[in-house]
Scaffold this motif. Structure first.
Motif, PDB file in Angstrom:
ATOM      1  N   GLN A  74     -12.769  12.894  -6.846  1.00 40.44           N
ATOM      2  CA  GLN A  74     -13.149  13.192  -8.365  1.00 40.44           C
ATOM      3  C   GLN A  74     -14.192  13.046  -9.083  1.00 40.44           C
ATOM      4  O   GLN A  74     -14.460  13.382 -10.148  1.00 40.44           O
ATOM      5  N   ALA A  80     -10.895   9.207  -2.512  1.00 37.95           N
ATOM      6  CA  ALA A  80     -11.051  10.208  -3.508  1.00 37.95           C
ATOM      7  C   ALA A  80     -11.509   9.851  -4.561  1.00 37.95           C
ATOM      8  O   ALA A  80     -11.398  10.522  -5.666  1.00 37.95           O
ATOM      9  N   LYS A  81     -11.866   8.517  -5.173  1.00 34.89           N
ATOM     10  CA  LYS A  81     -12.675   8.446  -6.062  1.00 34.89           C
ATOM     11  C   LYS A  81     -14.058   8.685  -6.228  1.00 34.89           C
ATOM     12  O   LYS A  81     -14.278   9.876  -7.008  1.00 34.89           O
ATOM     13  N   TYR A 122      -6.839   2.788   4.354  1.00 32.62           N
ATOM     14  CA  TYR A 122      -5.909   2.596   2.299  1.00 32.62           C
ATOM     15  C   TYR A 122      -7.599   2.323   1.457  1.00 32.62           C
ATOM     16  O   TYR A 122      -7.246   3.113   0.959  1.00 32.62           O
ATOM     17  N   LYS A 123      -8.014   1.325   1.671  1.00 34.72           N
ATOM     18  CA  LYS A 123      -9.535   1.514   0.430  1.00 34.72           C
ATOM     19  C   LYS A 123     -10.249   2.137   1.140  1.00 34.72           C
ATOM     20  O   LYS A 123     -11.027   2.570   0.066  1.00 34.72           O
ATOM     21  N   THR A 124     -10.488   2.857   2.696  1.00 35.29           N
ATOM     22  CA  THR A 124     -11.335   3.393   2.333  1.00 35.29           C
ATOM     23  C   THR A 124     -10.791   5.013   1.756  1.00 35.29           C
ATOM     24  O   THR A 124     -11.583   6.326   1.777  1.00 35.29           O
ATOM     25  N   ASP A 125      -9.459   5.527   2.266  1.00 29.14           N
ATOM     26  CA  ASP A 125      -8.863   6.511   1.128  1.00 29.14           C
ATOM     27  C   ASP A 125      -8.977   6.771  -0.250  1.00 29.14           C
ATOM     28  O   ASP A 125      -9.442   7.878  -0.442  1.00 29.14           O
ATOM     29  N   LYS A 126      -8.905   5.635  -0.526  1.00 31.18           N
ATOM     30  CA  LYS A 126      -9.031   5.335  -1.832  1.00 31.18           C
ATOM     31  C   LYS A 126     -10.642   5.280  -2.402  1.00 31.18           C
ATOM     32  O   LYS A 126     -10.625   6.373  -3.289  1.00 31.18           O
ATOM     33  N   LYS A 127     -11.330   5.041  -2.119  1.00 37.07           N
ATOM     34  CA  LYS A 127     -13.143   5.207  -2.006  1.00 37.07           C
ATOM     35  C   LYS A 127     -13.237   6.873  -1.636  1.00 37.07           C
ATOM     36  O   LYS A 127     -13.880   7.272  -2.631  1.00 37.07           O
ATOM     37  N   ILE A 151       0.396  -1.387   0.092  1.00 37.64           N
ATOM     38  CA  ILE A 151       0.182  -0.121  -0.159  1.00 37.64           C
ATOM     39  C   ILE A 151       0.777   1.331   0.061  1.00 37.64           C
ATOM     40  O   ILE A 151       0.466   2.490   0.238  1.00 37.64           O
TER      41      ILE A 151
END
Length: 65
Positions: free
Chosen positions: A61, A57-58, A50-55, A17
């Motif tokens: 966007q 950010a998506k 990490y998964k929460t941060d990616k969600k 990650i």
């Protein structure tokens, strides 16, 4: 797959990650038998973050577009 890695080799999760310093600290913790359980818990928690941060950010966007 990362969840399985975090249960077997917690320190490797941090490298996947993008957190190599945390991975080294986790490896040092994991080298002790007592530290294995906290290292595993820490790796699973970090993976969830990490998964929460990616969600997030998506979602940001998509909102900006």
């Amino acid at each position: 797959m990362r969840l399985l890695i975090s249960l077997i080799l917690p320190w490797l999760t941090f490298f996947t990650i993008g957190r190599p310093i945390a991975g080294l600290i986790c490896l040092l913790l994991q080298l002790t038998l007592i530290g294995w359980i906290p290292a595993t818990i820490w790796a699973v928690y970090a993976l969830g973050q990490y998964k929460t941060d990616k969600k997030i950010a998506k979602a940001l966007q998509q909102r900006a577009s």
